[in-house]
Design a protein around this motif. Structure first.
Motif, PDB file in Angstrom:
ATOM      1  N   SER A   1       0.824  -1.211   0.000  1.00 18.27           N
ATOM      2  CA  SER A   1       0.000   0.000   0.000  1.00 18.27           C
ATOM      3  C   SER A   1       0.857   1.260   0.000  1.00 18.27           C
ATOM      4  O   SER A   1       0.607   2.191  -0.772  1.00 18.27           O
ATOM      5  N   ILE A   2       1.865   1.284   0.851  1.00 16.74           N
ATOM      6  CA  ILE A   2       2.739   2.463   0.911  1.00 16.74           C
ATOM      7  C   ILE A   2       3.521   2.615  -0.390  1.00 16.74           C
ATOM      8  O   ILE A   2       3.628   3.718  -0.931  1.00 16.74           O
ATOM      9  N   SER A   3       4.042   1.514  -0.921  1.00 14.91           N
ATOM     10  CA  SER A   3       4.808   1.581  -2.166  1.00 14.91           C
ATOM     11  C   SER A   3       3.938   2.043  -3.322  1.00 14.91           C
ATOM     12  O   SER A   3       4.348   2.910  -4.107  1.00 14.91           O
ATOM     13  N   CYS A   4       2.746   1.484  -3.449  1.00 14.51           N
ATOM     14  CA  CYS A   4       1.845   1.896  -4.527  1.00 14.51           C
ATOM     15  C   CYS A   4       1.434   3.357  -4.359  1.00 14.51           C
ATOM     16  O   CYS A   4       1.307   4.083  -5.353  1.00 14.51           O
ATOM     17  N   GLY A   5       1.229   3.795  -3.124  1.00 16.14           N
ATOM     18  CA  GLY A   5       0.887   5.198  -2.891  1.00 16.14           C
ATOM     19  C   GLY A   5       2.000   6.135  -3.306  1.00 16.14           C
ATOM     20  O   GLY A   5       1.764   7.162  -3.953  1.00 16.14           O
ATOM     21  N   ILE A   6       3.238   5.793  -2.972  1.00 15.07           N
ATOM     22  CA  ILE A   6       4.380   6.630  -3.349  1.00 15.07           C
ATOM     23  C   ILE A   6       4.566   6.643  -4.865  1.00 15.07           C
ATOM     24  O   ILE A   6       4.796   7.692  -5.467  1.00 15.07           O
ATOM     25  N   ILE A   7       4.445   5.479  -5.478  1.00 16.44           N
ATOM     26  CA  ILE A   7       4.599   5.400  -6.936  1.00 16.44           C
ATOM     27  C   ILE A   7       3.459   6.155  -7.621  1.00 16.44           C
ATOM     28  O   ILE A   7       3.672   6.831  -8.637  1.00 16.44           O
ATOM     29  N   MET A   8       2.260   6.071  -7.063  1.00 21.20           N
ATOM     30  CA  MET A   8       1.123   6.800  -7.626  1.00 21.20           C
ATOM     31  C   MET A   8       1.376   8.308  -7.564  1.00 21.20           C
ATOM     32  O   MET A   8       1.076   9.031  -8.521  1.00 21.20           O
ATOM     33  N   ILE A   9       1.939   8.784  -6.485  1.00 23.99           N
ATOM     34  CA  ILE A   9       2.286  10.203  -6.371  1.00 23.99           C
ATOM     35  C   ILE A   9       3.357  10.561  -7.400  1.00 23.99           C
ATOM     36  O   ILE A   9       3.318  11.637  -8.008  1.00 23.99           O
ATOM     37  N   GLY A  10       4.309   9.652  -7.617  1.00 25.02           N
ATOM     38  CA  GLY A  10       5.330   9.884  -8.635  1.00 25.02           C
ATOM     39  C   GLY A  10       4.743   9.991 -10.030  1.00 25.02           C
ATOM     40  O   GLY A  10       5.116  10.876 -10.811  1.00 25.02           O
ATOM     41  N   TRP A  11       3.813   9.100 -10.359  1.00 23.89           N
ATOM     42  CA  TRP A  11       3.158   9.162 -11.669  1.00 23.89           C
ATOM     43  C   TRP A  11       2.367  10.460 -11.812  1.00 23.89           C
ATOM     44  O   TRP A  11       2.380  11.099 -12.870  1.00 23.89           O
ATOM     45  N   LEU A  12       1.658  10.856 -10.766  1.00 22.44           N
ATOM     46  CA  LEU A  12       0.872  12.084 -10.806  1.00 22.44           C
ATOM     47  C   LEU A  12       1.773  13.304 -10.972  1.00 22.44           C
ATOM     48  O   LEU A  12       1.468  14.213 -11.748  1.00 22.44           O
ATOM     49  N   THR A  13       2.896  13.313 -10.273  1.00 26.36           N
ATOM     50  CA  THR A  13       3.854  14.407 -10.405  1.00 26.36           C
ATOM     51  C   THR A  13       4.395  14.491 -11.819  1.00 26.36           C
ATOM     52  O   THR A  13       4.501  15.579 -12.392  1.00 26.36           O
ATOM     53  N   LEU A  14       4.737  13.348 -12.404  1.00 23.80           N
ATOM     54  CA  LEU A  14       5.238  13.309 -13.768  1.00 23.80           C
ATOM     55  C   LEU A  14       4.177  13.821 -14.750  1.00 23.80           C
ATOM     56  O   LEU A  14       4.475  14.598 -15.665  1.00 23.80           O
ATOM     57  N   PHE A  15       2.937  13.420 -14.556  1.00 26.61           N
ATOM     58  CA  PHE A  15       1.848  13.860 -15.418  1.00 26.61           C
ATOM     59  C   PHE A  15       1.619  15.372 -15.317  1.00 26.61           C
ATOM     60  O   PHE A  15       1.491  16.060 -16.335  1.00 26.61           O
ATOM     61  N   LEU A  16       1.594  15.885 -14.100  1.00 27.56           N
ATOM     62  CA  LEU A  16       1.369  17.328 -13.913  1.00 27.56           C
ATOM     63  C   LEU A  16       2.541  18.149 -14.422  1.00 27.56           C
ATOM     64  O   LEU A  16       2.348  19.255 -14.942  1.00 27.56           O
ATOM     65  N   THR A  17       3.743  17.632 -14.309  1.00 28.05           N
ATOM     66  CA  THR A  17       4.915  18.317 -14.853  1.00 28.05           C
ATOM     67  C   THR A  17       4.821  18.387 -16.374  1.00 28.05           C
ATOM     68  O   THR A  17       5.140  19.404 -16.982  1.00 28.05           O
ATOM     69  N   GLY A  18       4.364  17.299 -16.982  1.00 26.45           N
ATOM     70  CA  GLY A  18       4.181  17.298 -18.428  1.00 26.45           C
ATOM     71  C   GLY A  18       3.117  18.276 -18.867  1.00 26.45           C
ATOM     72  O   GLY A  18       3.250  18.939 -19.907  1.00 26.45           O
ATOM     73  N   LEU A  19       2.043  18.408 -18.106  1.00 31.36           N
ATOM     74  CA  LEU A  19       0.998  19.380 -18.446  1.00 31.36           C
ATOM     75  C   LEU A  19       1.490  20.810 -18.288  1.00 31.36           C
ATOM     76  O   LEU A  19       1.100  21.680 -19.074  1.00 31.36           O
ATOM     77  N   ALA A  20       2.321  21.044 -17.302  1.00 32.57           N
ATOM     78  CA  ALA A  20       2.829  22.400 -17.070  1.00 32.57           C
ATOM     79  C   ALA A  20       3.781  22.829 -18.176  1.00 32.57           C
ATOM     80  O   ALA A  20       3.910  24.024 -18.458  1.00 32.57           O
ATOM     81  N   ASN A  21       4.446  21.874 -18.808  1.00 35.89           N
ATOM     82  CA  ASN A  21       5.418  22.211 -19.854  1.00 35.89           C
ATOM     83  C   ASN A  21       4.809  22.256 -21.248  1.00 35.89           C
ATOM     84  O   ASN A  21       5.524  22.418 -22.223  1.00 35.89           O
ATOM     85  N   MET A  22       3.507  22.111 -21.362  1.00 35.45           N
ATOM     86  CA  MET A  22       2.868  22.136 -22.693  1.00 35.45           C
ATOM     87  C   MET A  22       2.770  23.516 -23.226  1.00 35.45           C
ATOM     88  O   MET A  22       2.627  24.493 -22.910  1.00 35.45           O
TER      89      MET A  22
END
Length: 107
Positions: A86-107
């Motif tokens: 649960s903790i690992s999936c939560g951290i990885i999920m936050i990482g994916w979300l951060t990567l996605f939002l960073t990509g949206l900010a750079n569009m």
């Protein structure tokens, strides 16, 4: 002698949902590494291929988090893998979300 208590020790069985959650956390992390490697080798121009990998990895981590949280309700099992997954999936999920939002900010 009549009041002797009898104890029965069982193996410490891991919860099924905890196992699934931990495996999905590892799989999602490997997809994260694969997406980064493909993007690096394509010099940032991998496009939708990396997007598909990222979407699959994010979906896997969300499902793994859900499975890990559901596994806390299982009776007579160890919750060690449930916690780790649960903790690992939560951290990885936050990482994916951060990567996605960073990509949206750079569009």
């Amino acid at each position: 002698m009549a009041n002797e208590k009898k104890y029965q020790f069982r193996e410490n069985v891991q919860s099924e949902g905890g196992r699934i959650s931990t495996v999905l956390a590892v799989l999602s992390f490997l997809l994260f590494i694969a997406a980064a490697a493909v993007s690096y080798s394509a010099q940032g121009k991998a496009g939708s291929f990396v997007g598909c990998i990222a979407f699959a990895g994010a979906a896997i981590s969300i499902y793994g988090f859900r499975q890990g949280m559901k596994s806390f309700g299982e009776k007579n099992v160890s919750n060690r893998l449930s916690i780790i997954g649960s903790i690992s999936c939560g951290i990885i999920m936050i990482g994916w979300l951060t990567l996605f939002l960073t990509g949206l900010a750079n569009m």
